[in-house]
Each structure stands twice: as structure tokens, then as C-alpha cells.
Motif scaffolding. Structure first.
Motif, PDB file in Angstrom:
ATOM      1  N   UNK A  60       0.827  -1.208   0.000  1.00 28.02           N
ATOM      2  CA  UNK A  60       0.000   0.000   0.000  1.00 28.02           C
ATOM      3  C   UNK A  60       0.859   1.255   0.000  1.00 28.02           C
ATOM      4  N   UNK A  61       2.014   1.213   0.661  1.00 34.12           N
ATOM      5  CA  UNK A  61       2.897   2.374   0.680  1.00 34.12           C
ATOM      6  C   UNK A  61       3.419   2.688  -0.719  1.00 34.12           C
ATOM      7  N   UNK A  62       3.777   1.648  -1.483  1.00 34.39           N
ATOM      8  CA  UNK A  62       4.277   1.861  -2.842  1.00 34.39           C
ATOM      9  C   UNK A  62       3.187   2.473  -3.718  1.00 34.39           C
ATOM     10  N   UNK A  63       1.980   1.915  -3.627  1.00 31.11           N
ATOM     11  CA  UNK A  63       0.877   2.439  -4.437  1.00 31.11           C
ATOM     12  C   UNK A  63       0.511   3.857  -4.013  1.00 31.11           C
ATOM     13  N   UNK A  64       0.449   4.104  -2.718  1.00 32.49           N
ATOM     14  CA  UNK A  64       0.070   5.427  -2.227  1.00 32.49           C
ATOM     15  C   UNK A  64       1.066   6.498  -2.664  1.00 32.49           C
ATOM     16  N   UNK A  65       2.351   6.173  -2.655  1.00 28.47           N
ATOM     17  CA  UNK A  65       3.362   7.135  -3.088  1.00 28.47           C
ATOM     18  C   UNK A  65       3.184   7.489  -4.560  1.00 28.47           C
ATOM     19  N   UNK A  66       2.859   6.503  -5.381  1.00 31.19           N
ATOM     20  CA  UNK A  66       2.670   6.781  -6.799  1.00 31.19           C
ATOM     21  C   UNK A  66       1.421   7.635  -7.025  1.00 31.19           C
ATOM     22  N   UNK A  67       0.356   7.302  -6.339  1.00 30.03           N
ATOM     23  CA  UNK A  67      -0.874   8.086  -6.484  1.00 30.03           C
ATOM     24  C   UNK A  67      -0.649   9.521  -6.013  1.00 30.03           C
ATOM     25  N   UNK A  68       0.072   9.689  -4.906  1.00 34.22           N
ATOM     26  CA  UNK A  68       0.364  11.026  -4.404  1.00 34.22           C
ATOM     27  C   UNK A  68       1.159  11.833  -5.422  1.00 34.22           C
ATOM     28  N   UNK A  69       2.062  11.179  -6.140  1.00 30.42           N
ATOM     29  CA  UNK A  69       2.813  11.850  -7.200  1.00 30.42           C
ATOM     30  C   UNK A  69       1.880  12.334  -8.301  1.00 30.42           C
ATOM     31  N   UNK A  70       0.922  11.505  -8.688  1.00 33.85           N
ATOM     32  CA  UNK A  70      -0.031  11.906  -9.722  1.00 33.85           C
ATOM     33  C   UNK A  70      -0.930  13.043  -9.244  1.00 33.85           C
ATOM     34  N   UNK A  71      -1.322  13.008  -7.985  1.00 35.76           N
ATOM     35  CA  UNK A  71      -2.105  14.113  -7.430  1.00 35.76           C
ATOM     36  C   UNK A  71      -1.310  15.411  -7.509  1.00 35.76           C
ATOM     37  N   UNK A  72      -0.040  15.353  -7.139  1.00 32.52           N
ATOM     38  CA  UNK A  72       0.818  16.534  -7.191  1.00 32.52           C
ATOM     39  C   UNK A  72       0.927  17.063  -8.623  1.00 32.52           C
ATOM     40  N   UNK A  73       1.118  16.170  -9.584  1.00 28.26           N
ATOM     41  CA  UNK A  73       1.230  16.585 -10.989  1.00 28.26           C
ATOM     42  C   UNK A  73      -0.071  17.208 -11.480  1.00 28.26           C
ATOM     43  N   UNK A  74      -1.189  16.569 -11.147  1.00 27.98           N
ATOM     44  CA  UNK A  74      -2.506  17.035 -11.589  1.00 27.98           C
ATOM     45  C   UNK A  74      -2.801  18.426 -11.025  1.00 27.98           C
ATOM     46  N   UNK A  75      -2.578  18.599  -9.735  1.00 25.08           N
ATOM     47  CA  UNK A  75      -2.862  19.891  -9.113  1.00 25.08           C
ATOM     48  C   UNK A  75      -1.911  20.978  -9.613  1.00 25.08           C
ATOM     49  N   UNK A  76      -0.651  20.636  -9.819  1.00 29.42           N
ATOM     50  CA  UNK A  76       0.303  21.612 -10.334  1.00 29.42           C
ATOM     51  C   UNK A  76      -0.069  22.038 -11.751  1.00 29.42           C
ATOM     52  N   UNK A  77      -0.416  21.066 -12.595  1.00 29.55           N
ATOM     53  CA  UNK A  77      -0.720  21.358 -13.993  1.00 29.55           C
ATOM     54  C   UNK A  77      -1.910  22.287 -14.130  1.00 29.55           C
ATOM     55  N   UNK A  78      -2.921  22.104 -13.275  1.00 30.17           N
ATOM     56  CA  UNK A  78      -4.156  22.878 -13.403  1.00 30.17           C
ATOM     57  C   UNK A  78      -4.321  23.933 -12.300  1.00 30.17           C
ATOM     58  N   UNK A  79      -3.245  24.142 -11.518  1.00 32.12           N
ATOM     59  CA  UNK A  79      -3.254  25.159 -10.462  1.00 32.12           C
ATOM     60  C   UNK A  79      -4.426  24.939  -9.504  1.00 32.12           C
ATOM     61  N   UNK A  80      -4.544  23.712  -9.021  1.00 35.40           N
ATOM     62  CA  UNK A  80      -5.608  23.322  -8.101  1.00 35.40           C
ATOM     63  C   UNK A  80      -5.048  23.157  -6.689  1.00 35.40           C
ATOM     64  N   UNK A  81      -5.843  23.541  -5.693  1.00 33.59           N
ATOM     65  CA  UNK A  81      -5.442  23.318  -4.311  1.00 33.59           C
ATOM     66  C   UNK A  81      -5.748  21.900  -3.862  1.00 33.59           C
ATOM     67  N   UNK A  82      -6.794  21.307  -4.445  1.00 36.99           N
ATOM     68  CA  UNK A  82      -7.151  19.940  -4.097  1.00 36.99           C
ATOM     69  C   UNK A  82      -7.828  19.282  -5.287  1.00 36.99           C
ATOM     70  N   UNK A  83      -7.983  17.971  -5.195  1.00 34.55           N
ATOM     71  CA  UNK A  83      -8.562  17.192  -6.285  1.00 34.55           C
ATOM     72  C   UNK A  83      -9.485  16.133  -5.706  1.00 34.55           C
ATOM     73  N   UNK A  84     -10.450  15.722  -6.512  1.00 35.85           N
ATOM     74  CA  UNK A  84     -11.315  14.623  -6.127  1.00 35.85           C
ATOM     75  C   UNK A  84     -10.705  13.308  -6.570  1.00 35.85           C
ATOM     76  N   UNK A  85     -10.373  12.456  -5.623  1.00 32.93           N
ATOM     77  CA  UNK A  85      -9.684  11.186  -5.901  1.00 32.93           C
ATOM     78  C   UNK A  85     -10.676  10.037  -5.772  1.00 32.93           C
ATOM     79  N   UNK A  86     -10.672   9.176  -6.768  1.00 32.74           N
ATOM     80  CA  UNK A  86     -11.453   7.937  -6.684  1.00 32.74           C
ATOM     81  C   UNK A  86     -10.531   6.777  -7.041  1.00 32.74           C
TER      82      UNK A  86
END
Length: 225
Positions: A88-114
Motif C-alpha cells: 500500500x505504501x508503494x501504491x500510495x506514493x505513486x498516487x500522491x505523485x499523480x495528485x501533485x502533478x494534476x494539481x500543479x498542472x491545473x493550479x488546483x489546491x485539491x482534487x477529487x480522488x477515486x
């Protein structure tokens, strides 16, 4: 750094939407191009990440997580839900990276994760999302299908199909018209709420799954402030 990037025109029309695909994450910024309605980072999962995703799927066959996250708390939020193990730690780290990329790209403070384990096609009909843009990646199993503008008849979306299945409605002519994302690909799908793209959202659907097959799907969405 060697980068393989291709922008694939879908018709000869100057106003037709295009697909952008490449082997480096920078390709995702092409979603800002006016005529691009899907950008695909063609990513191969590492052995460790693929094994981790498979382990999480097998240990959580009914997994359904839907939560608002920030780049700062995504990993911790997932740890609270999934628990903290090697996988779970490996998967969570990868997802967190994608969240960071997504929010940075679109200048978002937060995102809806499913994050969900699916045993059937969630959205089996070709459709367009009522969102500005959605990130989608399949960690395990078959990935989503989409249609390029050059082969799609948008008049057959929704009620335009007159109750006929996609295979008969005329939304596409040949099965070879259907494009397939691959496991591990990270795709940005522009929807009809993207400014200026009301009639150009990407046409896509969930894949059909064979008996006992499952997929582990992550989506990220904008959240209205």
C-alpha cells in the motif's frame, strides 16, 4: 533525456480534436493545446508498482475510495484508508505523485480522488464527461477505450443512439476505430466543461471485463472551490 512525443492529428480539419501521446510525463501539458482532447503519458509500471497494485486489488476486492485530497495530504489520506503495508505504501506514493502533478498542472489546491476495484464496465456506453478534465489510469487490468474524432459520429451520443448499442448505433463504423489505453498509461481526458470545448469532449467508455476479471482504476477530478 530522450523523449518520445507524438501529436497525432485525427482528421485534416483545422478545428478537429487531436490526441497527444508520449513516453515522458511532460506530454500531459499538451492538454492545454486548443485542439487536443486527450493527452497520454504512455507509462510502463515498474515491477514493484505492478506487484503492489495487484496485491492491493487482491486484498481489497471491494475497494471503493472517494475523497478530496491535496498534494500535501494525499499519501497520508490513502494510508488511513488502505493501511500501511509495503504494497500500500508503494501504491500510495505513486498516487500522491499523480495528485501533485494534476494539481500543479491545473493550479488546483485539491482534487477529487477515486480509487476503485471494478468487476464490470462502470460506464459501458461511449460518452463524454461533464467535467473540465479528468485524469485516469488503470493500475491493474484492461484500460479504457476511446474514439478519435475522425471516426466518431457525435450525433449518436446519448439519445442520438435511439436505444441501440454502440456496435449498432453508428457512433463508429469499424471495430478498428476504437483506441485502447494500456495498463499504466496516465491519460488526461478533456470534457465538455473545459472552456471552449463544449462540443469536443473526448468520447470514451469502460472496457468490458471477462468473468472474474477485475481492474484497479484511479481517477482525479477538479473540485469547485
Amino acid at each position: 533525456m530522450n523523449t518520445s512525443i507524438s501529436t497525432q492529428p485525427l482528421t485534416d480539419s483545422a478545428h478537429c480534436r487531436q490526441a497527444a501521446a508520449g513516453s515522458e510525463p511532460e506530454i500531459l501539458s499538451d492538454i492545454y493545446q486548443e485542439n487536443t482532447n486527450i493527452a497520454i503519458w504512455q507509462r510502463s509500471l515498474s515491477t514493484k508498482l505492478a506487484e503492489a497494485a495487484k496485491a492491493v486489488l487482491l486484498s481489497n476486492p471491494s475497494l471503493q475510495i472517494s475523497v478530496a485530497v491535496t498534494p500535501q495530504n494525499a499519501e497520508a489520506t490513502l494510508a488511513e484508508t488502505l493501511g500501511s503495508t509495503e504494497f500500500t505504501d508503494i501504491l500510495s506514493k505513486d498516487i500522491a505523485l499523480l495528485v501533485d502533478m494534476f494539481c500543479y498542472l491545473f493550479e488546483l489546491k485539491h482534487a477529487g480522488l477515486r480509487l476503485a476495484v471494478l468487476d464490470r464496465a462502470m460506464c459501458p456506453r461511449f460518452h463524454v464527461d461533464r467535467v473540465p478534465c479528468r485524469l485516469m489510469t488503470t493500475y491493474q487490468g484492461v484500460a479504457s477505450e476511446w474514439l478519435p474524432d475522425s471516426t466518431a459520429d457525435r450525433s449518436k451520443l446519448g439519445l442520438g443512439n435511439k436505444g441501440q448499442p454502440d456496435e449498432q448505433s453508428g457512433i463508429y463504423q469499424n471495430i478498428s476505430d476504437i483506441r485502447h489505453l494500456s495498463q499504466g498509461d496516465v491519460a488526461l481526458l478533456k470534457g465538455k466543461r473545459w472552456n471552449g470545448n463544449e462540443e469536443g469532449g473526448l468520447i470514451h467508455r469502460s472496457p468490458q471485463l471477462s468473468n472474474d476479471a477485475r481492474r484497479l482504476l484511479l481517477t482525479l477530478d477538479f473540485i469547485d472551490d
